[in-house]
Design an enzyme around this catalytic site. Structure first.
Site, PDB file in Angstrom:
ATOM      1  CB  SER A   3      -0.947   0.016   1.210  1.00 25.89           C
ATOM      2  OG  SER A   3      -0.223   0.156   2.416  1.00 25.89           O
ATOM      3  CE  LYS A  29      -3.210   2.132   4.024  1.00 24.68           C
ATOM      4  NZ  LYS A  29      -2.525   0.994   4.676  1.00 24.68           N
TER       5      LYS A  29
END
Length: 207
Positions: free
Chosen positions: A130, A168
């Site tokens: 990710s 993230k």
């Protein structure tokens, strides 16, 4: 110093090579793989012989704590100072991130990779892709400073509703928080509340 056997020489030379290239010594498993020994107890036996013969020193309280004893053949080795940083596995809600029950192991990290108090630092193993567009790949180790606040654009470690840690990029929007993957094929995560547990300050990758 006393003479080494062929196998002891192989192990000693491998340790020196790793120290020269990485700045810290290899693990027992890595030594075994390098010289073709499947048994960790056999490797430990050879390390004990090397220590008895004065070629290395070990600290039994720390993993990978093998020090090359300086002599005329290895004075040019520059062994960088290392710190032993906790590697965090499962993250449990309501429990400090570096609580004993969260720690899987300790990893020897070259000291220059940290820029803050050692007690505030932990490592997470990256799983998934990710964050590949930020250069963070599956299998990397992210170096994290414990903190509960973040600024827009920071790469953070946050707690999900499933009590799992996720890496993230952080953004605070008008009425919500956005956890943005660095992968153009993935969608952002929108949350009403977010639990920040640390900011990524570095990256370690095995070559």
């Amino acid at each position: 110093m006393r003479e080494l056997t062929k196998r002891q020489s192989e192990i000693y030379n491998y340790i020196k090579q790793v120290v020269q290239t990485k700045g810290y010594p290899p693990s027992v498993r890595e030594i075994g793989e390098a010289v073709g020994l499947a048994s960790s107890s056999t490797v430990h036996g050879h390390l004990s012989r090397l220590e008895e013969k004065g070629y290395i020193r070990r600290d039994p309280t720390k993993p990978r704590a093998i020090e090359i004893v300086s002599d005329q053949t290895n004075d040019n080795i520059n062994m960088e100072e290392t710190i032993h940083v906790p590697v965090i596995g499962k993250v449990t809600a309501g429990v400090p991130i570096t609580a004993v029950e969260n720690i899987e192991e300790y990893f020897p990290l070259p000291e220059h990779l940290t820029s803050t108090h050692n007690s505030d630092i932990f490592i997470l193993n990256v799983v998934g892709d990710s964050m590949i567009e930020a250069g963070i790949l599956d299998g990397d180790k992210v170096i994290v400073r414990s903190q509960t606040i973040a600024e827009n654009g920071d790469i953070i470690v946050a707690m999900t509703e499933e009590d799992e840690a996720t890496v993230k990029r952080f953004y605070k929007e008008k009425n919500r928080y956005r956890l943005q993957p660095e992968n153009s094929t993935m969608e952002p995560i929108y949350l009403d509340n977010v639990a920040v547990i640390g900011k990524v300050i570095g990256l370690y990758r095995e070559m």
